[in-house]
Every structure is written in structure tokens, then in C-alpha cells.
Scaffold this active site. Structure first.
Site, PDB file in Angstrom:
ATOM      1  N   ARG A 189      27.085   8.322  11.982  1.00 42.91           N
ATOM      2  CA  ARG A 189      26.997   7.996  13.309  1.00 42.91           C
ATOM      3  C   ARG A 189      26.452   8.204  14.040  1.00 42.91           C
ATOM      4  O   ARG A 189      26.285  10.211  14.455  1.00 42.91           O
ATOM      5  CB  ARG A 189      29.288   7.117  13.597  1.00 42.91           C
ATOM      6  CG  ARG A 189      30.266   8.790  13.736  1.00 42.91           C
ATOM      7  CD  ARG A 189      31.397   8.661  13.660  1.00 42.91           C
ATOM      8  NE  ARG A 189      31.904   9.645  14.317  1.00 42.91           N
ATOM      9  CZ  ARG A 189      32.763  10.369  13.175  1.00 42.91           C
ATOM     10  NH1 ARG A 189      33.336   9.639  12.270  1.00 42.91           N
ATOM     11  NH2 ARG A 189      33.569  11.282  13.330  1.00 42.91           N
ATOM     12  N   HIS A 213      32.289  27.480  17.736  1.00 41.80           N
ATOM     13  CA  HIS A 213      31.945  26.737  19.267  1.00 41.80           C
ATOM     14  C   HIS A 213      30.777  28.112  19.977  1.00 41.80           C
ATOM     15  O   HIS A 213      29.317  27.744  19.983  1.00 41.80           O
ATOM     16  CB  HIS A 213      32.458  26.585  20.749  1.00 41.80           C
ATOM     17  CG  HIS A 213      32.965  25.466  20.297  1.00 41.80           C
ATOM     18  ND1 HIS A 213      33.044  23.957  19.564  1.00 41.80           N
ATOM     19  CD2 HIS A 213      34.314  24.965  20.382  1.00 41.80           C
ATOM     20  CE1 HIS A 213      33.194  23.514  19.127  1.00 41.80           C
ATOM     21  NE2 HIS A 213      34.398  23.323  20.400  1.00 41.80           N
ATOM     22  N   ARG A 263      39.487  16.051  24.655  1.00 42.76           N
ATOM     23  CA  ARG A 263      40.171  17.282  24.009  1.00 42.76           C
ATOM     24  C   ARG A 263      40.605  18.737  24.664  1.00 42.76           C
ATOM     25  O   ARG A 263      41.192  18.091  25.548  1.00 42.76           O
ATOM     26  CB  ARG A 263      39.125  18.216  23.240  1.00 42.76           C
ATOM     27  CG  ARG A 263      37.663  17.580  22.492  1.00 42.76           C
ATOM     28  CD  ARG A 263      37.098  18.672  21.153  1.00 42.76           C
ATOM     29  NE  ARG A 263      36.190  17.462  20.819  1.00 42.76           N
ATOM     30  CZ  ARG A 263      35.201  17.915  19.670  1.00 42.76           C
ATOM     31  NH1 ARG A 263      35.107  19.334  20.218  1.00 42.76           N
ATOM     32  NH2 ARG A 263      34.539  17.300  19.341  1.00 42.76           N
ATOM     33  N   GLY A 283      34.105  23.709  14.627  1.00 45.03           N
ATOM     34  CA  GLY A 283      35.875  23.314  14.722  1.00 45.03           C
ATOM     35  C   GLY A 283      36.360  23.518  13.072  1.00 45.03           C
ATOM     36  O   GLY A 283      36.880  24.214  12.473  1.00 45.03           O
ATOM     37  N   LEU A 324       7.931  24.672  23.429  1.00 39.98           N
ATOM     38  CA  LEU A 324       9.076  23.371  23.558  1.00 39.98           C
ATOM     39  C   LEU A 324       9.879  23.132  25.311  1.00 39.98           C
ATOM     40  O   LEU A 324      10.217  24.200  25.357  1.00 39.98           O
ATOM     41  CB  LEU A 324       9.674  23.694  22.179  1.00 39.98           C
ATOM     42  CG  LEU A 324      11.030  23.308  21.865  1.00 39.98           C
ATOM     43  CD1 LEU A 324      10.638  22.741  20.798  1.00 39.98           C
ATOM     44  CD2 LEU A 324      11.996  23.697  21.382  1.00 39.98           C
ATOM     45  N   ASP A 339      27.238  18.878  14.525  1.00 39.93           N
ATOM     46  CA  ASP A 339      28.803  18.632  14.671  1.00 39.93           C
ATOM     47  C   ASP A 339      29.264  19.591  13.892  1.00 39.93           C
ATOM     48  O   ASP A 339      28.214  20.058  12.702  1.00 39.93           O
ATOM     49  CB  ASP A 339      28.434  17.328  13.941  1.00 39.93           C
ATOM     50  CG  ASP A 339      29.798  16.502  14.510  1.00 39.93           C
ATOM     51  OD1 ASP A 339      31.135  16.825  15.606  1.00 39.93           O
ATOM     52  OD2 ASP A 339      30.376  15.647  13.980  1.00 39.93           O
ATOM     53  N   GLU A 389      32.523  11.567  26.101  1.00 36.21           N
ATOM     54  CA  GLU A 389      34.149  11.777  25.080  1.00 36.21           C
ATOM     55  C   GLU A 389      35.257  12.397  24.692  1.00 36.21           C
ATOM     56  O   GLU A 389      35.900  13.026  24.613  1.00 36.21           O
ATOM     57  CB  GLU A 389      33.534  10.207  23.769  1.00 36.21           C
ATOM     58  CG  GLU A 389      34.091   9.041  24.292  1.00 36.21           C
ATOM     59  CD  GLU A 389      32.254   9.371  24.453  1.00 36.21           C
ATOM     60  OE1 GLU A 389      31.618   9.635  24.294  1.00 36.21           O
ATOM     61  OE2 GLU A 389      31.946   8.118  25.861  1.00 36.21           O
ATOM     62  N   ARG A 441      38.771  27.058  16.488  1.00 36.28           N
ATOM     63  CA  ARG A 441      37.669  26.514  16.178  1.00 36.28           C
ATOM     64  C   ARG A 441      36.138  26.873  17.790  1.00 36.28           C
ATOM     65  O   ARG A 441      35.267  26.427  18.093  1.00 36.28           O
ATOM     66  CB  ARG A 441      38.159  25.233  17.390  1.00 36.28           C
ATOM     67  CG  ARG A 441      39.118  23.729  16.715  1.00 36.28           C
ATOM     68  CD  ARG A 441      39.377  23.243  17.217  1.00 36.28           C
ATOM     69  NE  ARG A 441      38.729  22.471  17.908  1.00 36.28           N
ATOM     70  CZ  ARG A 441      37.483  20.793  16.792  1.00 36.28           C
ATOM     71  NH1 ARG A 441      37.629  20.631  15.366  1.00 36.28           N
ATOM     72  NH2 ARG A 441      36.260  20.510  17.667  1.00 36.28           N
TER      73      ARG A 441
HETATM   74  C1  IPE Z   1      29.261  14.037  19.138  1.00 38.64           C
HETATM   75  O1  IPE Z   1      29.948  14.415  17.888  1.00 38.64           O
HETATM   76  C2  IPE Z   1      28.902  15.427  20.678  1.00 38.64           C
HETATM   77  C3  IPE Z   1      28.854  16.335  20.009  1.00 38.64           C
HETATM   78  C4  IPE Z   1      28.132  16.707  19.381  1.00 38.64           C
HETATM   79  C5  IPE Z   1      28.094  16.929  21.422  1.00 38.64           C
HETATM   80  P1  IPE Z   1      32.102  14.469  17.459  1.00 38.64           P
HETATM   81  O2  IPE Z   1      32.170  15.631  17.100  1.00 38.64           O
HETATM   82  O3  IPE Z   1      32.420  14.376  19.563  1.00 38.64           O
HETATM   83  O4  IPE Z   1      31.979  13.293  17.462  1.00 38.64           O
HETATM   84  P2  IPE Z   1      33.036  12.761  16.869  1.00 38.64           P
HETATM   85  O5  IPE Z   1      34.389  12.840  18.013  1.00 38.64           O
HETATM   86  O6  IPE Z   1      33.465  13.076  15.069  1.00 38.64           O
HETATM   87  O7  IPE Z   1      32.410  11.186  16.809  1.00 38.64           O
HETATM   88  C1  IPE Z   2      30.755  20.012  17.648  1.00 37.79           C
HETATM   89  O1  IPE Z   2      31.304  20.765  16.807  1.00 37.79           O
HETATM   90  C2  IPE Z   2      30.532  20.305  19.235  1.00 37.79           C
HETATM   91  C3  IPE Z   2      30.460  19.847  19.980  1.00 37.79           C
HETATM   92  C4  IPE Z   2      30.901  18.376  19.660  1.00 37.79           C
HETATM   93  C5  IPE Z   2      31.014  19.734  21.532  1.00 37.79           C
HETATM   94  P1  IPE Z   2      32.475  19.429  16.547  1.00 37.79           P
HETATM   95  O2  IPE Z   2      33.792  20.361  18.041  1.00 37.79           O
HETATM   96  O3  IPE Z   2      32.553  18.144  17.164  1.00 37.79           O
HETATM   97  O4  IPE Z   2      33.357  20.070  15.394  1.00 37.79           O
HETATM   98  P2  IPE Z   2      34.003  19.553  14.738  1.00 37.79           P
HETATM   99  O5  IPE Z   2      33.553  18.219  13.897  1.00 37.79           O
HETATM  100  O6  IPE Z   2      35.823  19.155  14.732  1.00 37.79           O
HETATM  101  O7  IPE Z   2      34.079  19.965  13.240  1.00 37.79           O
HETATM  102 MG    MG Z   3      32.555  17.068  15.340  1.00 36.76          MG
END
Ligand code: IPE
Ligand code: IPE
Ligand code: MG
Length: 255
Positions: free
Chosen positions: A208, A51, A85, A37, A145, A34, A81, A47
Site C-alpha cells: 500500500r 529504527h 505511535r 519494528g 545525488l 518499512d 500518521e 523496535r
Molecule cells: C509508512 O509506514 C510510513 C513510513 C515508512 C515512514 P507505516 O508502517 O507507518 O505504514 P502502515 O501504517 O503500515 O500503513
Molecule cells: C518503518 O518501520 C519506519 C517508520 C514507519 C518510521 P516500522 O516502524 O513501520 O516497522 P513495522 O512496519 O512496524 O515493522
Molecule cells: Mg510499518
């Protein structure tokens, strides 16, 4: 003065060898990657650049995990979920497996890594599915692995699908309700064949589960870090494993 002390402390910290015992390496590590972005935003970049760099961190984590002797590494790449986006971001994420295949896979093949995928693949664009299928196929005989991608994965959906399939078997007379055990459920989940994660890592400071492996994480050790996923490297995995080794797993019993 304060600055000098801080930088000295920082250097000291980096030089500290991380104490890891080879006898207590987690077999299965799961990671909620996580913060891609926010990492990009902090640098004033779009963002998707986050990735892109997150993909490089996946390869680093896999190589480091393999070197440590971890057997299974499950990476949460896209949740059920995440479709909420903006379309451009989802489109970019769905193209990443092709890039991963083209740019990162060869090095992982050299390291004997075997790719596996769990999630609802039917809802993925055909090019995403094709790239993942190819990664699985090209690594199918590797014995190192197991790198398991959770792609369009949701813990509740997984449980829902499992219950539906058990219900169908009961309705068809192939299964008696008394035959439903934790082991049977385990074998019918998308992670079937993998042991439960011993250690769960989540980056970016969020604490979480975000619908990740709800059944399988029942007794996993949890480790959270504030760093954003694209910054994740071997040193962070070592820190997490060192912390894991300081924990006492009791499973409800006594030490
Ligand atoms: C969880 O991250 C999903 C992945 C890492 C693929 P999110 O960024 O989607 O989670 P929330 O929305 O903050 O809970
Ligand atoms: C995790 O990073 C990647 C995915 C959930 C696909 P995020 O895209 O959730 O990045 P933040 O949480 O918005 O910074
Ligand atoms: Mg996130």
C-alpha cells in the site's frame, strides 16, 4: 538433500550478476522504508533497535543509488500518521536526525550527496528541525545525488496545503482558476523541482502507499519486496532497478 539443494540454489542466486543497462536508470527512486519494528521483533529486540539499523540502511541505499547514477532518492522517514505511535517510539524517531548527522552525514558529504527535506517541519521538535536544517545547509553546495527525506510528510496534507494556497491566490486576485494546471500544482507541492518518481520501492511485504506521494506516483513503477528495511542493501536496489528495466511504461498509450 532438500536443504543442500536449497543452499546451492541460494548461492547460485547470489552469484547471478544483475543485468542493468546504464541507459535506462530511473532518475528518481522513492522508498517506503518499512519493517523496522518487525525486523527487531524477529530478533527479540526492542523496535527502536530496528529504527537504529534502518538509519544505516538509509546510508547504504544512498551510496548505492549514487553509484548507479540515480539522481534523486526520496525516503519516507516519518508520516503524518506516525504520531499515533507510542510516545517513546516517536521521541526516538525524532532524535534520529541528530544521530544521522553525527554518524552518517560525513560519509555522504564525501560522496557529494545533497540532503533535502519535505514535510511539515513546523510540527517537529526544534532539535529535529535543527538537525535537518544543518544537514541541508552542510550539503547545499554538493552536486551529486539528491537525498530527499519525507519527514512528517503526508500526501493528502500536501495536496490540502497546495489547494489552500491556490485558493488564497485566487481570492487575492493573483490567480485565475483557468491558470491552474498540472504543472502549476507540481510546482506548488512539497516535491516542487523534483521529477515524479520513476520507481517506488516498498519493503516488508506491505502493498500500500500509506499516504505517500499520492499525486507524484500516478505513473511510477511499483516494486515490493518482503525483506525488512534494516536488511536492505545494494543488491536489493539492483534487483529493483533490473525489474524496472524489464517494464514497459506506456502512460496510457501503446507501446
Ligand atoms: C509508512 O509506514 C510510513 C513510513 C515508512 C515512514 P507505516 O508502517 O507507518 O505504514 P502502515 O501504517 O503500515 O500503513
Ligand atoms: C518503518 O518501520 C519506519 C517508520 C514507519 C518510521 P516500522 O516502524 O513501520 O516497522 P513495522 O512496519 O512496524 O515493522
Ligand atoms: Mg510499518
Amino acid at each position: 538433500m532438500i536443504k543442500r539443494v536449497q543452499s546451492w540454489l541460494g548461492r547460485e542466486e547470489r552469484q547471478q550478476p544483475v543485468d542493468i543497462s546504464p541507459d535506462n536508470i530511473p532518475r528518481h527512486v522513492a522508498i517506503i522504508m518499512d519493517g523496522n519494528g518487525r525486523w527487531a521483533k524477529r530478533l527479540g529486540l526492542p523496535r527502536i533497535v530496528g529504527h537504529q539499523n534502518g538509519m544505516k540502511a538509509v546510508k547504504r541505499a544512498a551510496i548505492a543509488a549514487d553509484e548507479l547514477g540515480i539522481e534523486y532518492l526520496t525516503m519516507y522517514a516519518f508520516s503524518t500518521e506516525n504520531w499515533k505511535r507510542p510516545k517513546e517510539e516517536v521521541d526516538f524517531l525524532m532524535r534520529l536526525p541528530e544521530e544521522f548527522l553525527a554518524i552518517e552525514l560525513d560519509e555522504l558529504i564525501e560522496k557529494n550527496v545533497r540532503v533535502r527535506v519535505m514535510g511539515d517541519s513546523e510540527a517537529l521538535p526544534s532539535y529535529t528541525r535543527k538537525a535537518m536544517d544543518e544537514a541541508v545547509l552542510r550539503t547545499q553546495h554538493n552536486t551529486g545525488l539528491i537525498l530527499n527525506f519525507a519527514l512528517n510528510y503526508g500526501g493528502r496534507k500536501e495536496i490540502e496545503d497546495c489547494m489552500r494556497s491556490l485558493g488564497k491566490d485566487i481570492a487575492a486576485g493573483h490567480l485565475a482558476p483557468e491558470q491552474i494546471t498540472a504543472e502549476l500544482i507540481d510546482s506548488r507541492l512539497l516535491s516542487g523541482g523534483l521529477p515524479d518518481p520513476d520507481l517506488l520501492i516498498r519493503t516488508s511485504g506491505e502493498m500500500r502507499l500509506s499516504n505517500f506521494m499520492l499525486w507524484q506516483l500516478a505513473y511510477s513503477e511499483l516494486w515490493f519486496t518482503d525483506i525488512y528495511w534494516p536488511e536492505f542493501g545494494k543488491e536489493h536496489l539492483l534487483q529493483a532497478v533490473a525489474e524496472y528495466q524489464r517494464r514497459t511504461r506506456r502512460y496510457g498509450g501503446l507501446k
